[in-house]
Design a protein around this motif. Structure first.
Motif, mmCIF file in Angstrom:
data_model
loop_
_atom_site.group_PDB
_atom_site.id
_atom_site.type_symbol
_atom_site.label_atom_id
_atom_site.label_comp_id
_atom_site.label_asym_id
_atom_site.label_seq_id
_atom_site.Cartn_x
_atom_site.Cartn_y
_atom_site.Cartn_z
ATOM 1 N N LEU A 186 1.017 -1.326 0.015
ATOM 2 C CA LEU A 186 0.204 -0.127 -0.198
ATOM 3 C C LEU A 186 0.746 1.521 -0.292
ATOM 4 N N THR A 187 2.392 1.280 0.444
ATOM 5 C CA THR A 187 2.557 2.485 1.139
ATOM 6 C C THR A 187 3.699 2.440 -0.856
ATOM 7 N N SER A 188 4.238 1.687 -1.914
ATOM 8 C CA SER A 188 4.216 2.136 -2.573
ATOM 9 C C SER A 188 3.667 1.724 -4.035
ATOM 10 N N GLU A 189 2.218 1.054 -3.866
ATOM 11 C CA GLU A 189 1.570 1.432 -4.666
ATOM 12 C C GLU A 189 0.625 1.878 -5.058
ATOM 13 N N GLY A 190 0.118 2.721 -3.446
ATOM 14 C CA GLY A 190 -1.866 3.358 -3.269
ATOM 15 C C GLY A 190 -2.433 2.628 -2.745
ATOM 16 N N PRO A 191 -3.770 3.026 -2.162
ATOM 17 C CA PRO A 191 -4.615 2.404 -2.410
ATOM 18 C C PRO A 191 -4.797 1.083 -3.184
ATOM 19 N N HIS A 235 -14.096 3.249 -4.369
ATOM 20 C CA HIS A 235 -13.299 3.743 -5.613
ATOM 21 C C HIS A 235 -14.033 5.185 -6.150
ATOM 22 N N GLU A 238 -6.299 1.964 1.621
ATOM 23 C CA GLU A 238 -5.498 2.825 1.883
ATOM 24 C C GLU A 238 -5.453 2.785 2.924
ATOM 25 N N GLN A 291 -2.256 8.026 6.799
ATOM 26 C CA GLN A 291 -0.670 9.017 7.001
ATOM 27 C C GLN A 291 -0.006 8.968 8.282
ATOM 28 N N MET A 335 1.758 5.726 7.496
ATOM 29 C CA MET A 335 2.714 5.540 7.128
ATOM 30 C C MET A 335 4.078 6.519 7.653
#
Length: 178
Positions: A72-77, A112, A122, A125, A128
Protein backbone atom coordinates in the motif's frame (compact mmCIF):
# COMPACT_ATOMS: atom_id res chain seq x y z
CA UNK A 1 21.19 -22.07 3.56
CA UNK A 2 23.47 -21.62 6.54
CA UNK A 3 21.37 -21.63 9.72
CA UNK A 4 21.76 -18.50 11.84
CA UNK A 5 23.11 -18.71 15.35
CA UNK A 6 20.43 -18.84 18.07
CA UNK A 7 21.24 -15.29 19.13
CA UNK A 8 21.30 -13.86 15.60
CA UNK A 9 18.13 -11.81 16.17
CA UNK A 10 19.50 -10.29 19.37
CA UNK A 11 22.88 -9.50 17.82
CA UNK A 12 21.32 -8.18 14.64
CA UNK A 13 23.39 -10.38 12.35
CA UNK A 14 23.86 -14.05 11.66
CA UNK A 15 27.47 -15.18 12.00
CA UNK A 16 28.69 -17.48 9.26
CA UNK A 17 28.50 -21.08 10.50
CA UNK A 18 29.22 -24.00 8.23
CA UNK A 19 26.15 -26.21 7.99
CA UNK A 20 28.12 -29.29 9.00
CA UNK A 21 29.30 -27.59 12.22
CA UNK A 22 25.86 -27.09 13.73
CA UNK A 23 26.05 -29.24 16.86
CA UNK A 24 26.84 -32.27 14.69
CA UNK A 25 23.11 -33.04 14.47
CA UNK A 26 22.52 -32.54 10.77
CA UNK A 27 24.26 -31.53 7.61
CA UNK A 28 22.93 -29.57 4.69
CA UNK A 29 24.98 -29.07 1.56
CA UNK A 30 24.38 -25.43 0.73
CA UNK A 31 25.52 -24.00 -2.59
CA UNK A 32 26.21 -20.70 -0.83
CA UNK A 33 28.81 -21.86 1.70
CA UNK A 34 32.16 -20.29 0.88
CA UNK A 35 30.69 -18.02 -1.80
CA UNK A 36 30.94 -14.42 -0.51
CA UNK A 37 28.10 -13.11 -2.72
CA UNK A 38 25.74 -15.89 -1.61
CA UNK A 39 26.75 -15.36 2.03
CA UNK A 40 26.01 -11.61 1.77
CA UNK A 41 22.60 -12.38 0.22
CA UNK A 42 21.90 -14.76 3.11
CA UNK A 43 22.86 -12.03 5.57
CA UNK A 44 20.57 -9.54 3.82
CA UNK A 45 17.75 -12.09 4.00
CA UNK A 46 18.35 -12.75 7.69
CA UNK A 47 18.60 -9.05 8.53
CA UNK A 48 15.47 -8.32 6.49
CA UNK A 49 13.58 -10.79 8.68
CA UNK A 50 14.97 -9.11 11.82
CA UNK A 51 13.91 -5.66 10.57
CA UNK A 52 10.47 -6.96 9.58
CA UNK A 53 9.99 -8.59 12.98
CA UNK A 54 10.98 -5.44 14.85
CA UNK A 55 8.97 -3.11 12.60
CA UNK A 56 5.94 -5.41 12.90
CA UNK A 57 6.29 -5.19 16.67
CA UNK A 58 6.60 -1.41 16.60
CA UNK A 59 3.42 -1.16 14.51
CA UNK A 60 1.53 -3.90 16.33
CA UNK A 61 0.93 -5.98 13.18
CA UNK A 62 2.02 -9.41 12.03
CA UNK A 63 4.42 -10.07 9.13
CA UNK A 64 1.62 -10.41 6.58
CA UNK A 65 0.06 -7.15 7.71
CA UNK A 66 3.43 -5.47 7.36
CA UNK A 67 3.80 -6.88 3.84
CA UNK A 68 0.34 -5.52 2.99
CA UNK A 69 1.35 -2.11 4.34
CA UNK A 70 4.50 -2.23 2.20
CA UNK A 71 2.40 -2.77 -0.96
CA UNK A 72 0.00 0.00 0.00
CA UNK A 73 2.90 2.34 0.73
CA UNK A 74 4.66 1.72 -2.56
CA UNK A 75 1.62 1.33 -4.84
CA UNK A 76 -1.08 3.42 -3.19
CA UNK A 77 -4.65 2.32 -2.54
CA UNK A 78 -5.51 -1.22 -3.72
CA UNK A 79 -8.57 -3.43 -3.69
CA UNK A 80 -8.55 -6.45 -1.38
CA UNK A 81 -8.26 -8.63 -4.53
CA UNK A 82 -5.22 -6.68 -5.75
CA UNK A 83 -3.69 -6.98 -2.32
CA UNK A 84 -4.37 -10.74 -2.28
CA UNK A 85 -2.60 -11.11 -5.63
CA UNK A 86 0.45 -9.19 -4.44
CA UNK A 87 0.64 -11.09 -1.14
CA UNK A 88 -0.01 -14.40 -2.92
CA UNK A 89 -2.88 -15.25 -0.56
CA UNK A 90 -6.57 -15.97 -1.08
CA UNK A 91 -9.06 -13.11 -1.25
CA UNK A 92 -10.59 -14.39 2.00
CA UNK A 93 -7.19 -14.17 3.71
CA UNK A 94 -6.69 -10.70 2.24
CA UNK A 95 -10.02 -9.58 3.69
CA UNK A 96 -8.93 -10.77 7.15
CA UNK A 97 -5.61 -8.96 6.78
CA UNK A 98 -7.40 -5.72 5.84
CA UNK A 99 -9.85 -6.17 8.74
CA UNK A 100 -6.94 -6.45 11.21
CA UNK A 101 -5.11 -3.47 9.71
CA UNK A 102 -8.28 -1.38 9.78
CA UNK A 103 -8.99 -2.32 13.39
CA UNK A 104 -5.41 -1.31 14.30
CA UNK A 105 -5.91 2.06 12.61
CA UNK A 106 -3.39 1.52 9.79
CA UNK A 107 -5.80 1.52 6.83
CA UNK A 108 -9.24 2.75 5.83
CA UNK A 109 -11.65 1.43 3.24
CA UNK A 110 -12.89 3.97 0.68
CA UNK A 111 -15.29 3.61 -2.26
CA UNK A 112 -13.60 3.43 -5.66
CA UNK A 113 -13.97 6.75 -7.51
CA UNK A 114 -15.30 5.29 -10.77
CA UNK A 115 -16.48 1.74 -9.96
CA UNK A 116 -19.22 1.57 -7.32
CA UNK A 117 -18.65 -2.17 -6.85
CA UNK A 118 -15.05 -1.75 -5.71
CA UNK A 119 -13.64 -0.69 -2.37
CA UNK A 120 -10.08 0.57 -2.07
CA UNK A 121 -7.83 -0.06 0.92
CA UNK A 122 -5.86 3.08 1.69
CA UNK A 123 -3.01 3.51 4.18
CA UNK A 124 -3.49 6.04 6.97
CA UNK A 125 -0.95 8.87 6.82
CA UNK A 126 0.04 8.56 10.49
CA UNK A 127 0.99 4.92 9.92
CA UNK A 128 3.02 5.82 6.84
CA UNK A 129 4.85 8.46 8.86
CA UNK A 130 5.67 5.92 11.60
CA UNK A 131 6.94 3.38 9.05
CA UNK A 132 9.20 5.90 7.33
CA UNK A 133 10.53 7.23 10.65
CA UNK A 134 11.85 3.71 11.27
CA UNK A 135 13.02 2.99 7.72
CA UNK A 136 14.53 6.31 6.59
CA UNK A 137 18.05 5.49 7.86
CA UNK A 138 18.01 2.17 5.99
CA UNK A 139 16.55 3.62 2.78
CA UNK A 140 18.89 6.62 2.81
CA UNK A 141 21.92 4.44 3.47
CA UNK A 142 21.15 2.08 0.59
CA UNK A 143 20.35 5.02 -1.68
CA UNK A 144 23.77 6.52 -0.87
CA UNK A 145 25.45 3.22 -1.76
CA UNK A 146 23.63 3.11 -5.10
CA UNK A 147 24.51 6.75 -5.86
CA UNK A 148 28.17 5.92 -5.22
CA UNK A 149 28.22 3.25 -7.94
CA UNK A 150 29.60 3.95 -11.38
CA UNK A 151 27.03 3.66 -14.19
CA UNK A 152 28.54 0.32 -15.27
CA UNK A 153 28.50 -1.06 -11.73
CA UNK A 154 24.95 0.19 -11.24
CA UNK A 155 23.85 -1.66 -14.41
CA UNK A 156 25.59 -4.85 -13.24
CA UNK A 157 23.96 -4.68 -9.79
CA UNK A 158 20.55 -3.90 -11.32
CA UNK A 159 20.81 -6.87 -13.71
CA UNK A 160 21.96 -9.18 -10.93
CA UNK A 161 19.15 -8.10 -8.59
CA UNK A 162 16.57 -8.42 -11.39
CA UNK A 163 17.72 -12.02 -11.80
CA UNK A 164 17.46 -12.62 -8.04
CA UNK A 165 13.93 -11.16 -8.04
CA UNK A 166 12.95 -13.43 -10.95
CA UNK A 167 14.26 -16.51 -9.10
CA UNK A 168 12.51 -15.49 -5.86
CA UNK A 169 9.26 -14.86 -7.75
CA UNK A 170 9.41 -18.22 -9.51
CA UNK A 171 10.09 -19.95 -6.18
CA UNK A 172 7.28 -18.10 -4.42
CA UNK A 173 4.87 -18.99 -7.22
CA UNK A 174 5.87 -22.66 -7.02
CA UNK A 175 5.25 -22.92 -3.25
CA UNK A 176 1.77 -23.71 -1.87
CA UNK A 177 -0.45 -20.71 -1.13
CA UNK A 178 -2.35 -20.13 2.09
Amino acid sequence: MTPPAPDADRAGTAPAVAADQVAGRWRVDSPGVGNPVMERLQEVGALTRVIEKRLSGALGVNATGLAAMEHLTSEGPLTAKDLADRLRVSTAASTHIVDRLEKAGHVVRRPHATDRRKVLVEPVQESMTRIFEHLTPLLSGVESLVEGLSPGDRDAVENFLAGVVRIYTDTADALPRD
